[in-house]
Design a protein around this motif. Structure first.
Motif, PDB file in Angstrom:
ATOM      1  N   LYS A   1       4.291   2.476 -29.100  1.00  0.00           N
ATOM      2  CA  LYS A   1       4.745   1.522 -28.083  1.00  0.00           C
ATOM      3  C   LYS A   1       3.607   1.045 -27.185  1.00  0.00           C
ATOM      4  O   LYS A   1       3.813   0.716 -26.013  1.00  0.00           O
ATOM      5  CB  LYS A   1       5.855   2.133 -27.222  1.00  0.00           C
ATOM      6  N   GLY A   2       2.384   1.089 -27.724  1.00  0.00           N
ATOM      7  CA  GLY A   2       1.240   0.612 -26.953  1.00  0.00           C
ATOM      8  C   GLY A   2       0.708   1.609 -25.947  1.00  0.00           C
ATOM      9  O   GLY A   2      -0.211   1.302 -25.202  1.00  0.00           O
TER      10      GLY A   2
ATOM     11  N   THR B   1       0.252   8.308 -33.453  1.00  0.00           N
ATOM     12  CA  THR B   1       1.215   9.307 -33.921  1.00  0.00           C
ATOM     13  C   THR B   1       2.227   8.600 -34.802  1.00  0.00           C
ATOM     14  O   THR B   1       2.653   7.489 -34.487  1.00  0.00           O
ATOM     15  CB  THR B   1       1.937   9.989 -32.740  1.00  0.00           C
ATOM     16  N   ASP B   2       2.576   9.233 -35.909  1.00  0.00           N
ATOM     17  CA  ASP B   2       3.537   8.644 -36.844  1.00  0.00           C
ATOM     18  C   ASP B   2       4.334   9.780 -37.484  1.00  0.00           C
ATOM     19  O   ASP B   2       4.087  10.157 -38.629  1.00  0.00           O
ATOM     20  CB  ASP B   2       2.773   7.826 -37.896  1.00  0.00           C
TER      21      ASP B   2
ATOM     22  N   MET C   1       1.886   9.695 -24.981  1.00  0.00           N
ATOM     23  CA  MET C   1       0.936   9.001 -25.854  1.00  0.00           C
ATOM     24  C   MET C   1       1.562   8.596 -27.177  1.00  0.00           C
ATOM     25  O   MET C   1       1.103   7.654 -27.817  1.00  0.00           O
ATOM     26  CB  MET C   1      -0.282   9.890 -26.124  1.00  0.00           C
ATOM     27  N   SER C   2       2.583   9.340 -27.590  1.00  0.00           N
ATOM     28  CA  SER C   2       3.222   9.028 -28.875  1.00  0.00           C
ATOM     29  C   SER C   2       4.372   8.044 -28.704  1.00  0.00           C
ATOM     30  O   SER C   2       5.103   7.778 -29.655  1.00  0.00           O
ATOM     31  CB  SER C   2       3.732  10.318 -29.529  1.00  0.00           C
TER      32      SER C   2
ATOM     33  N   ASP D   1       8.968   7.719 -21.153  1.00  0.00           N
ATOM     34  CA  ASP D   1       8.497   8.655 -22.183  1.00  0.00           C
ATOM     35  C   ASP D   1       7.518   9.698 -21.653  1.00  0.00           C
ATOM     36  O   ASP D   1       6.725  10.255 -22.411  1.00  0.00           O
ATOM     37  CB  ASP D   1       7.879   7.911 -23.379  1.00  0.00           C
ATOM     38  N   ILE D   2       7.563   9.956 -20.345  1.00  0.00           N
ATOM     39  CA  ILE D   2       6.836  11.120 -19.823  1.00  0.00           C
ATOM     40  C   ILE D   2       7.707  12.364 -20.008  1.00  0.00           C
ATOM     41  O   ILE D   2       7.239  13.408 -20.434  1.00  0.00           O
ATOM     42  CB  ILE D   2       6.485  10.928 -18.336  1.00  0.00           C
ATOM     43  N   TRP D   3       8.983  12.205 -19.706  1.00  0.00           N
ATOM     44  CA  TRP D   3       9.916  13.333 -19.778  1.00  0.00           C
ATOM     45  C   TRP D   3      10.965  13.095 -20.859  1.00  0.00           C
ATOM     46  O   TRP D   3      11.326  11.955 -21.147  1.00  0.00           O
ATOM     47  CB  TRP D   3      10.660  13.495 -18.434  1.00  0.00           C
TER      48      TRP D   3
END
Lengths: 326, 323
Positions: free
Chosen positions: B98-99, B107-108, A104-105, B320-322
């Motif tokens: 990233k959408g 998140t930042d 999600m991030s 970006d899952i893992w």
């Protein structure tokens, strides 16, 4: 090599990793001063102190959430949920938060968190303290799922889990805590996640089993060998990632597949193994894939009922004979 | 009323509140035009809490924040750019996540924002974890969790406040009491008059602050931050504020009594701070109007920029899952 118990392998892995990396901390209910309700973690509190080994309130949401937040901000926490069944109390933190935060991030976050819990039946703990819960977590991409079956794997896989930068659910079988096995003496026995172990070689049938069911499969294989049927037993060791290549190579040799799960039939990990084999190696199969499970059962308290429900030798033998049509 | 802040800090707070108000209005329009999909939860009326909080948070020092799905204002106040946020809401690859996250999942990390948690109460246990890192490493950082008035009715809230109190974590629990938990009035779902009243159950300070007054919010959060950094444990702060719009995109807020919104509009956080600065000779009305015009220009530029950005490549769906 030294001979230690499954239980001792847990505390040894924790101690070695806490020695190795000061970012590793450990907390949960009664894990510190009391050494754990299963007496799995004695001595850590005395050795590493109250900042790194903490007893928590009975607050599973707070425990897992604190693990997530600590992992996100630079620690490498190991937390204990005591009974794996209690993960149901905090499934939001595990499934919605820990598993998905990286995605999600957009990759800004990593969650190097290890969640330990004791699962499995056979000890008279009844329905809410005996489940094998691995498939709950297999359905949440982002989580790795580890199911060690012996002391050497407990040691090597737990060290890998702690070093992994992803959240890992590490499920120990509580009935196996007293089982003994040989482990190397050095402190770098690390078993990679995603590599299956061929426990027994054979040509007639491939049996895939985990944890306590490895022993049950071995008993069945011993008896079947007397009838000239040799079984190949594969322990996947981790269900996410799942080493399908090793399983498929075996099925291509034997032509037959049996899975043995101490869990509910519908949606069990054996279903995943079976469909992957039919998808990727159906022309190697010479008989039906047979799954040995709890069916649609709930773990009962009464001892004869519990032993009847959990897969045992006779049911594995029957499954092997069914796929072989003998 | 505590000591007034410097003119520069006031100016920054005022400007940021105006920017938040402007972009929230534009986001609502974009949702209604289906340029932004899904849902949104706007924070008009609550801007003073965002800027008062953010003025205390020091991300460079390791401070972190978790907040709720009504988090656009918090994110912008902490330093997320309008461009990055709007692009995220449009599902563009140039968005902060990233959408992958959208309006509810911002998140930042460079600005200390771990996340705008979309499951009620979920961010507070995570806040404690960030506080635990600070405590274990002795960094002196704090972790601040923002939640709404409906959250103290969920178990995770109690577990988190309790653990923070028991471990004396450098956590700050900041409630935005905007009088409604989704469609239900606060009084219909809580047995105590104030959220802060619950602090006594955990032996920690419970502070009520005017959530329309950015300087008052700053002072309350600063006091809690000093306490946290000194190792004295968490504080529960309740900012009394008001949500000008409904709960989400589809809620016209018909359940509000007549006149309630008008009464709160008389205590608008932007007007309160602007009036105080004008009275102190720190800004003119013309300059305030200029800030509003500039915010409108900036918002339009951010929207135009975001519209021109590409969506993520389809291959990114499994990225970006893992680690």
């Amino acid at each position: 090599m030294a001979t230690i118990t499954y239980r001792e392998a847990v505390v040894r892995a924790l101690a070695e990793e806490m020695d190795r990396d000061s970012d590793v901390i450990f907390f949960g209910e009664d894990v510190g001063k009391a050494g754990g309700v299963f007496k799995v973690t004695p001595g850590l509190y005395e050795r590493f102190g109250p900042a790194r080994v903490r007893d928590t309130p009975i607050s599973e949401n707070a425990i897992v959430g604190a693990g997530v937040g600590a992992a996100v901000t630079g620690l490498r926490p190991v937390i204990e949920l005591m009974f794996a069944d209690f993960a149901a109390v905090t499934l939001d933190q595990i499934v919605n938060q820990a598993a998905k935060m990286r995605y999600m991030s957009g990759g800004q976050i990593k969650v190097p968190l290890t969640i330990r819990a004791a699962q499995g039946g056979g000890a008279g703990f009844a329905s809410q303290h005996s489940q094998c819960c691995e498939t709950w977590f297999m359905h949440a991409p982002g989580l790795k799922v580890v199911v060690p079956s012996n002391p050497a794997d407990v040691l090597g896989l737990l060290k890998s889990a702690i070093r992994d930068d992803n959240p890992v659910v590490f499920l120990e079988h509580k009935v196996q805590y007293t089982e003994k096995g040989e482990v190397p003496d050095h402190t770098e026995h690390v078993v990679p996640l995603g590599v299956a172990n061929i426990v027994r070689r054979g040509d007639a049938v491939t049996i895939v089993a985990t944890q306590r069911m490895i022993g049950v499969a071995q008993q069945a294989a011993d008896e079947l060998s007397g009838e000239g049927i040799t079984c190949e037993i594969i322990d996947p060791r981790t269900l996410v990632p799942l080493d399908m290549a090793t399983i498929i190579r075996s099925v291509q040799k034997t032509g037959h597949l049996v899975t043995v799960e101490e869990a509910v039939h519908a949606g069990g990990w054996g279903s995943e193994v079976a469909t992957r084999v039919t998808d990727e190696a159906i022309w190697s199969l010479e008989g039906p894939v047979v799954r040995v499970t709890l069916g649609a059962g709930i773990i009962p308290f009464s001892e004869p009922l519990e032993h009847h429900l959990i897969p045992h030798k006779a049911r594995v033998i029957a499954a092997v004979k069914r796929t072989l049509a003998v | 009323m505590s000591e007034p802040l410097s003119a520069a800090m006031r100016q920054q707070m005022l400007q940021r509140m105006i920017e938040i108000r402007e972009i929230e209005g534009r986001i609502q329009e974009l949702f209604l035009e289906n340029v932004i999909r899904g849902t949104t939860h706007l924070c008009d009326g609550q801007e003073a809490v965002s800027v008062g909080m953010a003025a205390v948070v020091d991300a460079a020092h390791g401070d972190t924040v978790t907040c709720t799905y009504r988090g656009h204002g918090h994110a912008l106040a902490l330093g997320l750019t309008m461009r990055s946020m709007v692009a995220e809401m449009m599902g563009k690859v140039s968005g902060c996540c990233k959408g992958k996250g959208g309006s509810m999942h911002l998140t930042d990390m460079p600005n200390g924002l771990i996340g705008t948690f979309a499951v009620v109460g979920a961010g507070l246990p995570v806040t404690n974890g960030a506080a635990l890192t600070a405590q274990t490493k002795g960094t002196g950082a704090l972790a601040l969790g923002i939640f709404g008035d409906g959250t103290p009715n969920i178990g995770a809230w109690h577990e988190a406040v309790n653990l923070a109190a028991v471990w004396k974590l450098p956590s700050i629990f900041l409630c935005e009491n905007n009088l409604y938990g989704e469609y239900s009035p606060y009084a219909d779902t809580a047995p105590v008059e104030n959220v802060a009243d619950r602090a006594c159950a955990y032996g920690i300070p419970g502070v009520i602050v005017d959530g329309q007054d950015a300087e008052a919010v700053y002072a309350a959060v600063k006091t809690a931050a000093d306490r946290a950094r000194a190792g004295d444990g968490p504080t529960l702060i309740e900012a009394k504020t008001y949500r000008y719009r409904g709960h989400s995109r589809t809620d016209p807020a018909a359940y509000r009594p007549e006149g309630e919104l008008d009464a709160w509009l008389q205590r608008d956080p932007i007007n309160i701070l602007a009036a105080r600065m004008i009275a102190d000779g720190q800004i003119t009305q013309a300059a305030v109007d200029g800030l509003k015009a500039q915010a409108a220009t900036d918002a339009q530029a951010a929207i135009d920029w975001a519209l021109a950005q590409p969506h993520p490549p389809l291959d990114a769906v499994h990225e970006d899952i893992w680690v």
